[in-house]
Each structure stands twice: as C-alpha cells, then as structure tokens.
Design a protein around this motif. Structure first.
Motif, PDB file in Angstrom:
ATOM      1  N   UNK A 171      12.749 -26.206  -4.320  1.00 54.92           N
ATOM      2  CA  UNK A 171      11.574 -25.394  -3.961  1.00 54.92           C
ATOM      3  C   UNK A 171      10.487 -25.410  -5.034  1.00 54.92           C
ATOM      4  N   UNK A 172      10.897 -25.540  -6.285  1.00 56.80           N
ATOM      5  CA  UNK A 172       9.887 -25.555  -7.361  1.00 56.80           C
ATOM      6  C   UNK A 172       8.975 -26.775  -7.225  1.00 56.80           C
ATOM      7  N   UNK A 173       9.578 -27.901  -6.853  1.00 56.48           N
ATOM      8  CA  UNK A 173       8.797 -29.125  -6.654  1.00 56.48           C
ATOM      9  C   UNK A 173       7.810 -28.959  -5.507  1.00 56.48           C
ATOM     10  N   UNK A 174       8.289 -28.349  -4.400  1.00 58.36           N
ATOM     11  CA  UNK A 174       7.400 -28.150  -3.241  1.00 58.36           C
ATOM     12  C   UNK A 174       6.269 -27.176  -3.595  1.00 58.36           C
ATOM     13  N   UNK A 175       6.616 -26.168  -4.396  1.00 56.94           N
ATOM     14  CA  UNK A 175       5.595 -25.194  -4.789  1.00 56.94           C
ATOM     15  C   UNK A 175       4.536 -25.866  -5.668  1.00 56.94           C
ATOM     16  N   UNK A 176       4.997 -26.735  -6.579  1.00 57.17           N
ATOM     17  CA  UNK A 176       4.041 -27.446  -7.452  1.00 57.17           C
ATOM     18  C   UNK A 176       3.109 -28.310  -6.606  1.00 57.17           C
ATOM     19  N   UNK A 177       3.682 -29.005  -5.589  1.00 57.58           N
ATOM     20  CA  UNK A 177       2.847 -29.815  -4.686  1.00 57.58           C
ATOM     21  C   UNK A 177       1.857 -28.913  -3.957  1.00 57.58           C
ATOM     22  N   UNK A 178       2.356 -27.741  -3.524  1.00 57.39           N
ATOM     23  CA  UNK A 178       1.529 -26.790  -2.790  1.00 57.39           C
ATOM     24  C   UNK A 178       0.354 -26.314  -3.635  1.00 57.39           C
ATOM     25  N   UNK A 179       0.606 -26.057  -4.909  1.00 58.50           N
ATOM     26  CA  UNK A 179      -0.468 -25.588  -5.800  1.00 58.50           C
ATOM     27  C   UNK A 179      -1.578 -26.639  -5.882  1.00 58.50           C
ATOM     28  N   UNK A 180      -1.161 -27.896  -6.077  1.00 60.01           N
ATOM     29  CA  UNK A 180      -2.158 -28.976  -6.191  1.00 60.01           C
ATOM     30  C   UNK A 180      -2.948 -29.092  -4.892  1.00 60.01           C
ATOM     31  N   UNK A 181      -2.202 -29.138  -3.775  1.00 59.31           N
ATOM     32  CA  UNK A 181      -2.857 -29.313  -2.472  1.00 59.31           C
ATOM     33  C   UNK A 181      -3.772 -28.152  -2.126  1.00 59.31           C
ATOM     34  N   UNK A 182      -3.279 -26.927  -2.382  1.00 57.85           N
ATOM     35  CA  UNK A 182      -4.079 -25.743  -2.085  1.00 57.85           C
ATOM     36  C   UNK A 182      -5.377 -25.770  -2.883  1.00 57.85           C
ATOM     37  N   UNK A 183      -5.240 -26.018  -4.177  1.00 60.70           N
ATOM     38  CA  UNK A 183      -6.412 -26.001  -5.058  1.00 60.70           C
ATOM     39  C   UNK A 183      -7.440 -27.036  -4.654  1.00 60.70           C
ATOM     40  N   UNK A 184      -6.965 -28.226  -4.321  1.00 62.12           N
ATOM     41  CA  UNK A 184      -7.893 -29.308  -4.029  1.00 62.12           C
ATOM     42  C   UNK A 184      -8.524 -29.184  -2.636  1.00 62.12           C
ATOM     43  N   UNK A 185      -7.693 -28.781  -1.661  1.00 63.43           N
ATOM     44  CA  UNK A 185      -8.241 -28.734  -0.294  1.00 63.43           C
ATOM     45  C   UNK A 185      -9.146 -27.522  -0.089  1.00 63.43           C
ATOM     46  N   UNK A 186      -8.880 -26.408  -0.787  1.00 68.50           N
ATOM     47  CA  UNK A 186      -9.740 -25.238  -0.600  1.00 68.50           C
ATOM     48  C   UNK A 186     -10.900 -25.222  -1.582  1.00 68.50           C
ATOM     49  N   UNK A 187     -10.832 -26.093  -2.581  1.00 67.33           N
ATOM     50  CA  UNK A 187     -11.882 -26.101  -3.609  1.00 67.33           C
ATOM     51  C   UNK A 187     -11.731 -24.931  -4.575  1.00 67.33           C
ATOM     52  N   UNK A 188     -10.538 -24.305  -4.583  1.00 70.11           N
ATOM     53  CA  UNK A 188     -10.322 -23.151  -5.464  1.00 70.11           C
ATOM     54  C   UNK A 188     -10.422 -23.550  -6.928  1.00 70.11           C
ATOM     55  N   UNK A 189      -9.994 -24.744  -7.245  1.00 67.51           N
ATOM     56  CA  UNK A 189     -10.214 -25.239  -8.600  1.00 67.51           C
ATOM     57  C   UNK A 189     -10.439 -26.741  -8.622  1.00 67.51           C
ATOM     58  N   UNK A 190     -11.037 -27.195  -9.716  1.00 68.26           N
ATOM     59  CA  UNK A 190     -11.363 -28.616  -9.857  1.00 68.26           C
ATOM     60  C   UNK A 190     -10.077 -29.407 -10.131  1.00 68.26           C
ATOM     61  N   UNK A 191     -10.110 -30.748  -9.996  1.00 62.25           N
ATOM     62  CA  UNK A 191      -8.903 -31.528 -10.285  1.00 62.25           C
ATOM     63  C   UNK A 191      -8.351 -31.262 -11.687  1.00 62.25           C
ATOM     64  N   UNK A 192      -9.245 -31.098 -12.659  1.00 59.78           N
ATOM     65  CA  UNK A 192      -8.770 -30.832 -14.025  1.00 59.78           C
ATOM     66  C   UNK A 192      -8.061 -29.487 -14.092  1.00 59.78           C
TER      67      UNK A 192
END
Lengths: 177, 423
Positions: B219-240
């Motif tokens: 689950x930790x791996x899926x959550x890490x993927x989720x954080x990246x995807x959420x941030x990038x698709x919603x524009x909540x944070x920049x790639x950096x």
C-alpha cells in the motif's frame, strides 16, 4: 597526537565530497518538502525556497562529479578498453588523467572569473537579504580542484598497480560501489 | 577548412569514446576543440556550467533519484515486486512478466532508468534464476524493463525535455502514461512468448487471496504513486514539489512505517543518489554548451535542410526517429535530449506533429537507447549487478528491442496514444 591528527585529516580529506553531498542534498530536499507542506497547511511559503535549492544543487552536482572521479563511475564505454593489452590499458588511464587536467584547467579558470564577477557585484540570492551568490558559485572551481586531486590519487594508485602487475581499473563500475 | 578541422575533431572524440574515455570528457573536448576553431570564447563554458543547471524544474532530477533509493531501502520495491508476481505468476513466464510489471510500478514512483533496472534487478534477477529462467535472459529482462523508468511519470528526462523546449512538464508526464504502459505490455508479451517456447519458469496457482495479501502489503507504494499522480494531474504542486513530497513520504515511510532503515543509514542512501546525480547533472550542463556550439555551427539549419528535403510527413518523421535511435546507440539519453531536441522538435512541428506527442516519440526513442549497443546504460547496470558479460546480455535483449521498436512506431503513428489522456 600529531599522528592521530594527521590520520583524522586524511580521513576527512578522503570523505570531503561526501560531507558536501549530504549537507547540500539534505538541505535541498528538506527545504522543498517543508515548504510544500507549509504552503498546504499554513498557506505561506518563503521566497527563498525556490532559489536556495537551485544553488545547493550546484554543490551537489559538482561534488558528485568529483566523487564519481574518485570512484571511477563516470559513464563510459568500456568494452574496447577491457580487451586491450595491459600496457595499452595503462596508457588509456594516463590519457583519462591528462584529459581531466586539461578540462579542469579550463573550467577552474573560467568559473573563478564568474565567482569574481558575482563577488564584485555583491550579487545576492533572490528572495534573501544577505545570502551571497558567490558562496554557491564557488562550488564549481572548488569541486573541480578536488576532482583534480582525485585524478592524481587515482593515477598514483594505477601506477602502483601497473608496477605490481595487478589488474587495472578499466571495468565499468556500478553505482554505489 | 574549418569544416575539415571540425570533422577531424569529431573523429578524434569518437576515438576517445571508443577508447573508454568518460562521455563527459568526450563531449567537453568536442566543445573545446570546436570553440577554438570557430573562435568562440571558452568563457562560455564557465558561464554555462552554472546556467545549464540553474532551473528549478531540474531539481526534480536529484529528488526522484533519491526517491528511487529510498523506495528500495524501505522495502517498498520488494513488496511491489511480490504483488506483481502474485498477479502474473500463474502464467508461463510469470516471474519475468512480474519483473517487468514491477519495473513499471517502480517507474511510477521514481524517475530514473538505471535506478529502475538496478533496484528491480537486484530483487528479481536472483528470483528468476532460482525459478528456472536462463540467467542471461533474466538480466536482459530487467535491463529492458528499466527502459520505462523514464517514460512512465514521473520522469527525469521529461523534465529536461520540458526545460529545453519550454513545454509544460505536468502535461508531458501525463502524455507518457499510456505509452509507458504499452511498452510494459509489449515487453510482457515478448517475455511470455519466449518463456513459453523455452519452458522457462515455474507456475504458481492463481490466488485472489495472495493478490489481496501482497497488494495490501504494497500500500505504501500505491500511496506514493497516488501522491505523484494527484499532484501532477490536479496541478496541486509542480513536478519538483511532487518529487520533494514523494521523497519526504518515502523517507518517513522507511523510517517510521516499514522501519527498514534508520537515520544512521541515510548518509549511505544519499551518497548513492548523490553519485548518480553527480554523473548526470554535469552531463546536462556540458550538453547545453554543446548545443550552443552546434547552433553557432548552423547544425540546426543544415539538419533541417537535409530532413525536410526528404519531403512528406512520414519520411520526415521517420528520419527524425532514425536520428534519435542512432544517437541513442552511442550516447546517454540526457545528451541526446539536450543536443537533438532543439533541432528535431521544430522540424516535427513544421510537419504538424503535436509538440507533446513529439516529445513522447523522441523520449521513447531515447529510452530504447538504454538497451541498444554499443552504449546501452541499462545493459551495463544489469551486467555490473549480475556479473554476466555485457555482450551475452545484448544477445538476449534483441527480442525486447524489437518489441519496443514496434511499440515506438505505434506511438509515433497513432497520436491518440500520447494525447488522449490530455484531452
């Protein structure tokens, strides 16, 4: 006393890149992570949080380059060299050292010029009041000077291996070796 | 006369490359030699070694490299691999396919090709060897699987491409999702076919219970993927920032949840990542200088003239792809991108290829370069990790290479593969 101090100095000198890498990497990561959390939770972010990490990256990148010279892990195509005669392999190692020195001389000469310009103009890191840019620009000449020291150390070690008939360091090293 | 001297310099540095001189020096000496011939100041090297790295987006590079090492140290990569095996182990070649699937999942958290090969390879290669696979084929599988490391977001090379070509990095990341998945599927099909033909691997029973159990552990791996995807698709944070948050998350996960490492292990982990950063960042800086020198030489106009003279959409597109492929056989993907992207992208745009789609075409080609001899970085990583000679891995990687090239053509010919997700 003098002996132990000398030993400590030698140890510190052999690990100087590691010190800079850990400090710059750690600070850079911490600044970015903490500032994103601060923005989400407290709706505030320091102006320097997007500039200081860029400058820390300079120290990380060039000290990392020096470390790769020390560990001989810079990317290279090693297939031909591995198939060469022993003497030719040693010749190639000397060639590497000469090329590092020429490049090092060019980089140090022209990057010191950049440091001086920044120092002379009192250039300040954006978003700060008193953090000078030249502190970070110094990364390139300092790391390259250290890199050249590593080249000399490697060459001495290669010469000793060659004299003793031991295998030379011509294989591609994997990261973290 | 200048042209002749420049040709001789190019020939000379090619000789240095063959002699095993570090690629950083090979590019540097071309730059110094040509600069002297065309009377271009060497002071530019001093400036560009700063300016070439002076970009906030580029900080995602060291952060995603560190993320990769933290995922490995925290044991998350092993759990993802177990989950992939539970899902695919019932098929012939299941363990090999699981290694490829694990590469895809690892790539969705980290952004580096060689890190993907090294991490998943160190976990799955011994397992495949035990599981009755040919060990050279197993090494070739993890080397090929690593190619998706830079296509499935987050990706270091997409960041560099976006930086060079002034394209939105978030959109580039999203555009790489389906092509990266397609590459994994194509390689899995190859692995299945070869394993079936050679009778490699043991089968395990398909067990939903095992899938759920290993999935819940990962689950930790899926959550890490989720954080990246959420941030990038919603524009909540920049790639950096996404890289920074994922790094922080993986650090806390390793320290507090899986407890696979302690604070005293952090310097070792950071040193490993620092070493990779110190290898790639100087290459970017010196490639920027090379790109500037090439511009002064009029390489862009020359190459544009040659390629556009071919006429027609397909000849021009295929010529661009051929150049990327050939460059990938002798250069690392970062110099390929920094040097060729500013030349080829405008040509592709002139024939109506969407800039985002061309970025994907270009970078899939560059990623295939990781397993193309003579210079294939993943092959070296797999060789160094397993102790199997480089050329023996090359022999077994050919079927994967064919599968990836076919996928590459599909990505180039069907824009929807890259662009559908953006629409």
């Amino acid at each position: 006393m003098h002996k132990s101090m000398g030993k400590a100095f030698c140890w510190a000198f052999q690990h100087i890149e590691k010190f800079f890498i850990i400090v710059s990497y750690g600070s850079m990561t911490a600044i970015i992570f903490i500032e994103v959390i601060r923005r989400f939770v407290f709706n505030e972010q320091s102006a320097w949080s997007t500039t200081i990490p860029i400058y820390l990256f300079l120290w990380l990148a060039w000290m990392g380059a020096s470390l790769n010279v020390q560990k001989r892990t810079h990317l290279r195509f090693t297939e031909m060299r591995q198939r060469m005669s022993y003497g030719a392999q040693f010749g190639c190692l000397i060639l590497d050292s000469v090329l590092w020195f020429v490049m090092g001389a060019v980089v140090i000469y022209f990057s010191i010029e950049q440091v001086y310009i920044s120092y002379d103009n009192f250039s300040i890191v954006q978003g700060t009041d008193d953090v000078m840019q030249w502190w970070f620009y110094l990364a390139t000449p300092c790391a390259w000077a250290l890199l050249l020291v590593r080249v000399v150390q490697n060459q001495v070690s290669d010469y000793q291996d060659f004299k003793a008939g031991r295998p030379l360091a011509v294989h591609a090293a994997t990261f973290g070796d | 006369m200048d042209g002749l001297i420049i040709s001789l310099i190019s020939l000379g540095v090619s000789g240095l490359f063959i002699l095993g001189v570090p690629i950083f020096l090979v590019i540097s000496f071309w730059v110094i030699g040509v600069s002297l011939v065309i009377d271009f100041t060497l002071a530019n090297i001093g400036v560009t070694l700063y300016e070439g790295l002076n970009f906030y987006g580029l900080l995602a590079l060291p952060l995603f490299i560190l993320t990769g090492d933290l995922i490995n140290a925290a044991g998350i990569a092993k759990r993802l691999s177990d989950f992939a095996y539970a899902c695919l182990g019932f098929m012939r070649g299941g363990l090999g396919m699981a290694a490829l699937g694990a590469c895809g999942m690892f790539a969705a958290i980290s952004g580096s090709n060689s890190a993907t090969t090294a991490t998943i390879g160190s976990i799955m290669h011994p397992e495949m060897k035990k599981g009755n696979y040919d060990e050279e084929f197993a090494a070739a599988t993890v080397a090929a699987g690593g190619c998706v490391g830079i296509i499935i977001p987050p990706s270091i090379i997409f960041i560099v491409y976006g930086f060079m070509m002034n394209l939105p990095i978030g959109e580039l990341f999203l555009a790489g999702m389906i092509p990266g998945t397609l590459m994994v599927v194509a390689m899995m099909a190859t692995c299945w076919f070869l394993s079936r033909r050679n009778g490699w691997g043991h089968l395990i029973k398909f067990s939903p219970k095992r899938i759920i159990k290993t999935g819940s552990k990962a689950w930790l791996g899926f959550l890490a993927m989720g954080i990246v995807l959420f941030g990038l698709s919603t524009g909540a944070f920049s790639p950096t920032e996404a890289a920074g948050v994922t790094t922080g998350f993986c650090l806390l996960a390793g320290l507090l949840i899986t407890r696979k490492f302690g604070l005293k292990d952090l310097p070792t982990i950071m040193m490993r990542s620092g070493q990779i950063t110190g290898m790639l960042a100087p290459l970017i800086a010196v490639s920027v200088v090379m790109q500037q020198v090439l511009s002064l030489l009029g390489a862009k106009a020359f190459l544009t003239g040659v390629i556009t003279s071919l006429g027609g959409f397909y000849p021009i597109l295929f010529a661009c792809m051929a150049i990327v492929f050939m460059a990938g056989t002798v250069l690392e993907s970062l110099p390929v991108t920094v040097i060729l992207a500013p030349i080829l992208a405008p040509i592709a745009a002139s024939i109506g290829v969407d800039p985002i789609q061309f970025a994907v075409i270009f970078l899939v080609g560059a990623s295939i370069g990781f397993i193309t001899p003579p210079y294939g970085l993943n092959l070296y990583v797999a060789s160094g990790m397993t102790g199997i000679p480089y050329l023996r891995i090359v022999k077994h990687v050919v079927p994967y290479l064919i599968a990836l090239v076919l996928t590459w053509f599909a990505i180039a010919l069907i824009p929807g593969i890259s662009l559908w997700i953006l629409s």
